[in-house]
Motif scaffolding. Structure first.
Motif, PDB file in Angstrom:
ATOM      1  N   UNK A  32       0.847  -1.196   0.000  1.00 31.62           N
ATOM      2  CA  UNK A  32       0.000   0.000   0.000  1.00 31.62           C
ATOM      3  C   UNK A  32       0.885   1.250   0.000  1.00 31.62           C
ATOM      4  N   UNK A  33       1.527   1.566  -1.118  1.00 33.38           N
ATOM      5  CA  UNK A  33       2.501   2.665  -1.131  1.00 33.38           C
ATOM      6  C   UNK A  33       1.888   4.036  -0.872  1.00 33.38           C
ATOM      7  N   UNK A  34       0.670   4.286  -1.297  1.00 40.06           N
ATOM      8  CA  UNK A  34       0.077   5.609  -1.104  1.00 40.06           C
ATOM      9  C   UNK A  34      -0.326   5.842   0.344  1.00 40.06           C
ATOM     10  N   UNK A  35      -0.882   4.823   0.990  1.00 41.22           N
ATOM     11  CA  UNK A  35      -1.212   4.966   2.406  1.00 41.22           C
ATOM     12  C   UNK A  35       0.069   5.100   3.222  1.00 41.22           C
ATOM     13  N   UNK A  36       1.113   4.383   2.825  1.00 41.00           N
ATOM     14  CA  UNK A  36       2.411   4.527   3.488  1.00 41.00           C
ATOM     15  C   UNK A  36       2.927   5.962   3.352  1.00 41.00           C
ATOM     16  N   UNK A  37       2.764   6.534   2.172  1.00 38.36           N
ATOM     17  CA  UNK A  37       3.188   7.914   1.932  1.00 38.36           C
ATOM     18  C   UNK A  37       2.371   8.879   2.783  1.00 38.36           C
ATOM     19  N   UNK A  39       0.915   8.270   5.643  1.00 39.65           N
ATOM     20  CA  UNK A  39       1.341   8.136   7.038  1.00 39.65           C
ATOM     21  C   UNK A  39       2.629   8.920   7.303  1.00 39.65           C
ATOM     22  N   UNK A  40       3.543   8.894   6.353  1.00 38.37           N
ATOM     23  CA  UNK A  40       4.791   9.637   6.526  1.00 38.37           C
ATOM     24  C   UNK A  40       4.541  11.145   6.538  1.00 38.37           C
ATOM     25  N   UNK A  41       3.485  11.576   5.836  1.00 40.94           N
ATOM     26  CA  UNK A  41       3.155  12.989   5.748  1.00 40.94           C
ATOM     27  C   UNK A  41       2.276  13.456   6.903  1.00 40.94           C
ATOM     28  N   UNK A  42       1.666  12.497   7.644  1.00 38.93           N
ATOM     29  CA  UNK A  42       0.659  12.880   8.617  1.00 38.93           C
ATOM     30  C   UNK A  42       0.744  12.144   9.928  1.00 38.93           C
ATOM     31  N   UNK A  43      -0.422  11.778  10.466  1.00 37.18           N
ATOM     32  CA  UNK A  43      -0.474  11.246  11.826  1.00 37.18           C
ATOM     33  C   UNK A  43      -1.541  10.168  11.953  1.00 37.18           C
ATOM     34  N   UNK A 475      -6.352  19.426   3.867  1.00 33.88           N
ATOM     35  CA  UNK A 475      -6.154  18.365   4.856  1.00 33.88           C
ATOM     36  C   UNK A 475      -6.977  17.162   4.423  1.00 33.88           C
ATOM     37  N   UNK A 476      -6.438  15.957   4.649  1.00 32.39           N
ATOM     38  CA  UNK A 476      -7.118  14.721   4.254  1.00 32.39           C
ATOM     39  C   UNK A 476      -7.234  13.809   5.468  1.00 32.39           C
ATOM     40  N   UNK A 637      -3.599  13.761   7.348  1.00 28.90           N
ATOM     41  CA  UNK A 637      -2.394  14.430   6.840  1.00 28.90           C
ATOM     42  C   UNK A 637      -2.791  15.755   6.215  1.00 28.90           C
ATOM     43  N   UNK A 638      -1.813  16.672   6.129  1.00 25.88           N
ATOM     44  CA  UNK A 638      -2.059  17.955   5.484  1.00 25.88           C
ATOM     45  C   UNK A 638      -1.957  19.116   6.443  1.00 25.88           C
ATOM     46  N   UNK A 639      -2.357  20.302   6.006  1.00 27.87           N
ATOM     47  CA  UNK A 639      -2.261  21.502   6.843  1.00 27.87           C
ATOM     48  C   UNK A 639      -2.949  21.316   8.190  1.00 27.87           C
ATOM     49  N   UNK A 640      -2.276  21.770   9.250  1.00 25.77           N
ATOM     50  CA  UNK A 640      -2.833  21.677  10.591  1.00 25.77           C
ATOM     51  C   UNK A 640      -2.555  20.369  11.295  1.00 25.77           C
TER      52      UNK A 640
END
Length: 682
Positions: A32-37, A39-43, A475-476, A637-640
């Motif tokens: 799942x490369x996109x979900x992994x990405x 997670x690295x960008x968010x929380x 934010x996503x 993930x995303x702003x805030x």
């Protein structure tokens, strides 16, 4: 009170049935490369999970997500609610009128943010009149127009050189349609029914009516268990023969057969043809033998999601879209199984009946094309999953991502709340089969585990379509209503099914009594004069109470003692020598779980881990075979939102709406009982 926003725009990607436990497994396997990405960008939590509410089933949990309130507060307490007076009736919950709490999109629209709600259960019709609020669907879980816009159901055509005429196959299974091909055995079966016997509602009508009869479930192949077997599909036999009376030029070796829809009122001639190697691999479908060209040509292995064809509606022929696919095909051209999907209306005004504003429908079609309708299937036919469900959802998710991204660009939305039913839908066909079981003849579990993996890969690609929005200031949040669990026990109690009246166990315990057929067997009709209690839908038991229920027989002063007796019997009930009920409590005590009150049963119960269905009938913390659980997922993930953070905070479903509100700097929904996940916020 003015609030400072942490993000100007937000999109919630709701994935029905997405399980953090199995997701973690596939992440660890680098699938799942996109979900992994993301997670690295968010929380998220390390285990990706939220503490789910109960019951862990679609309408109440999506409403909990949107309101930040527990089911006892927002009023949606199961897949269907029970009619508080008529215990034999279930009330459609895919209706915002059932929601007694403010939903987050009402808040964002009132705050001046242009908001889109996309097929979120219990969102239709719009609860407020506000130009900032656009709503699509929400009347059925599968997708836009899957409720009101569906004209008729699916068909499987079994064509063979061994057949001599077009006729219904397995006649008793025909659902919907207008009924053209009727045989003597169908008439005899209908005549054998008692006048008050309850009919199983079909998949179309249950979402178009305010209430339905509670179908009495007698065995494990009914109710939710029906998804273990081929069901819903109308099936017809069609002879394969030499072509005659065609106007079109025919390829060498061509053979003809007939495709049937509208239970025989519409029939399409079709041609089988060979490739250069002499292998039959193509079907050409015509509206008439007089036509010079077919309206669809499909090869073995292809899936066509939106074929424009015809169906009967109110005794008139209208244009619709359906999927076409070849389930199996004999290379010598002696047999073919052809799949024709649900018919979606593209002709009448009803196609826009759950779009607000109505202009959104045509705008969406202009952006992404006609809406694909996904396919029903069941676990005992792997080829129906590989040839219908998986390619159907692949086409749908690509279409939905294209539609949503196009609408964002053209309409300038600032808050979007979306629903995607893919994982849940496939899971109902697969998860019981994803463990090798003696009752299935020791099925190949790895086949079904692979199907699940393929769907998670599809969802990962779907999520990946939206990740570029983060760079555009969005934010996503990726979340779900519940996970889906592969149960350990082979045999399940006829109890805890969210879609039916759970008869078998309650009948065995002596609380539910059915009327009798002439041969002494139980009829599909309740004997209310002898029934003291019933178990309609997941986790609820109602006392047939005098003064409250028109046919009640239990005196109010006897209610408390009867509840105690039922609870004792539930704890004592055994299957294969094992206790099947984990928890049973009175309505007043269920408030500690967020249930209770007038929209819940007199007794609330949950099944023991292992004896549960896929979801709905057990606590949200249970786990199962092949790293499965019924817990929902949460990633942001995303702003805030802090980057690369793993929080130890126990995130609850009621926390999602207030977290969205905090990110956007708007008020909390009025009845919100949750709190922002401030540990992940900047």
């Amino acid at each position: 009170m003015e609030r400072k926003s942490l993000a100007e725009k937000i999109i919630v990607l709701g994935i029905d049935g997405m399980d953090p436990k199995i997701c973690k497994r596939f992440l660890d396997e680098d699938k799942l490369p996109n979900i992994k990405k993301m997670l690295a960008m968010g929380a998220a939590r390390e285990d990706l999970m939220m503490l789910g509410g109960v019951p862990t089933i679609t309408p109440p949990m999506w409403t909990t997500l949107s309101t930040g309130a527990y089911p006892m507060t927002h009023g949606v307490t199961c897949y269907f609610n029970t009619d508080g007076v008529n215990l034999g009736k279930l009330v459609n919950n895919f209706d915002s009128a059932q929601v007694k709490a403010e939903q987050i999109w009402e808040v964002t629209a009132k705050a001046g943010k242009k908001t889109l709600v996309w097929t979120w259960p219990c969102s239709w019709p719009p609860a407020i009149d506000n130009d900032n609020l656009h709503i699509v669907g929400g009347t059925a879980p599968i997708g836009p127009n899957a409720g009101y816009g569906t004209v008729e159901g699916e068909y499987l055509i079994y064509a063979s050189t061994e057949y001599t005429q077009v006729r219904a196959k397995h006649k008793e299974e025909l659902k919907g349609g207008v009924g053209c091909i009727i045989t003597d055995d169908m008439r005899e079966a209908a005549a054998a029914k008692t006048h008050d016997e309850i009919e199983m509602p079909d998949q179309i009508s249950m979402y178009k009516s305010d209430s339905i009869d509670a179908w009495p479930c007698f065995n494990e192949e009914e109710g939710e268990g029906i998804t273990e077997w081929e069901y819903v599909l109308s099936r017809f036999e069609s002879p394969i023969k030499e072509p005659k009376n065609w106007s079109a030029a025919l390829p060498a070796g061509a053979k003809e057969f007939t495709l049937v829809v509208s239970n025989g009122l519409i029939q399409y001639p079709a041609l089988l043809s060979q490739n250069e190697q002499g292998i039959y691999d193509t079907v050409a479908v015509y509206k008439s033998k007089k036509d010079a060209a077919p309206f669809d040509v499909i090869k073995d292995g292809e899936f066509h999601p939106t074929v424009v064809c015809e169906a009967m509606k109110d005794d008139e022929k209208i244009e619709v879209t359906r999927h076409f696919s070849i389930v199996s095909m004999d290379p010598k051209g002696n047999s073919v199984v052809f799949s024709i999907g649900d018919a979606l209306d593209i002709t009448t005004e009803e196609k826009t009946s759950n779009w607000s504003p109505k202009s959104l429908y045509q705008q969406t079609v202009d952006i992404a094309g006609y809406i694909p309708h996904t396919a029903q299937s069941a676990g005992n036919r792997p080829e129906l999953i590989s040839r219908r469900i998986l390619p159907g959802w692949d086409a749908f998710q690509k279409w939905q991502a294209k539609a949503l991204l196009g609408l964002i660009k053209e309409n300038g939305y600032e808050a979007i709340f979306t629903h995607n039913h893919s994982i849940d839908h496939l899971g109902h066909a697969c998860w019981r089969w994803a463990k090798s079981r003696e009752k299935y003849g020791y099925n190949d579990e790895k086949v079904y585990q692979k199907f699940i993996e393929e769907m998670y890969v599809q969802v990962d690609e779907y999520v990946g379509e939206f990740l570029p929005l983060i760079e555009q200031g969005w934010a996503i949040i990726v979340t779900s209503d519940h996970g889906l669990l592969c149960g350990v026990e082979d045999e399940l109690p006829i109890l805890g099914d969210g879609f039916v009246m759970n008869v078998a166990v309650m009948r065995e315990l002596g609380y539910t009594v059915m009327k009798k057929n002439p041969d002494g067997s139980d009829a599909r009709a309740y004997d209310w004069s002898k029934t003291r209690a019933v178990a309609p839908r997941t986790s609820h038991i109602y006392i047939n109470l005098k003064g409250r229920n028109p046919e009640g027989i239990v005196e109010p002063e006897d209610k408390y003692e009867l509840e105690r007796q039922i609870i004792d019997d539930l704890y004592s009930y055994r299957l294969d020598g094992k206790r099947v009920v984990q928890l049973a409590i009175r309505n007043k005590d269920a408030k500690i779980l967020g249930l209770g009150g007038e929209n819940c049963g007199d007794i609330i119960y949950f099944l023991e881990e292992g004896f549960n269905h896929l979801h709905g009938d057990a606590m949200s913390t249970i786990e199962g075979y092949f790293d499965t659980s019924v817990s929902p997922i949460f990633i942001a993930a995303g702003p805030g939102i802090k980057e690369g953070v793993k929080t130890e905070r126990m995130i609850r479903e009621i926390d999602v709406a207030p977290t969205v509100a905090t990110l956007l700097g708007v008020d909390m929904p009025a009845q919100c009982e949750g709190a922002p996940v401030y540990q992940i916020l900047k």
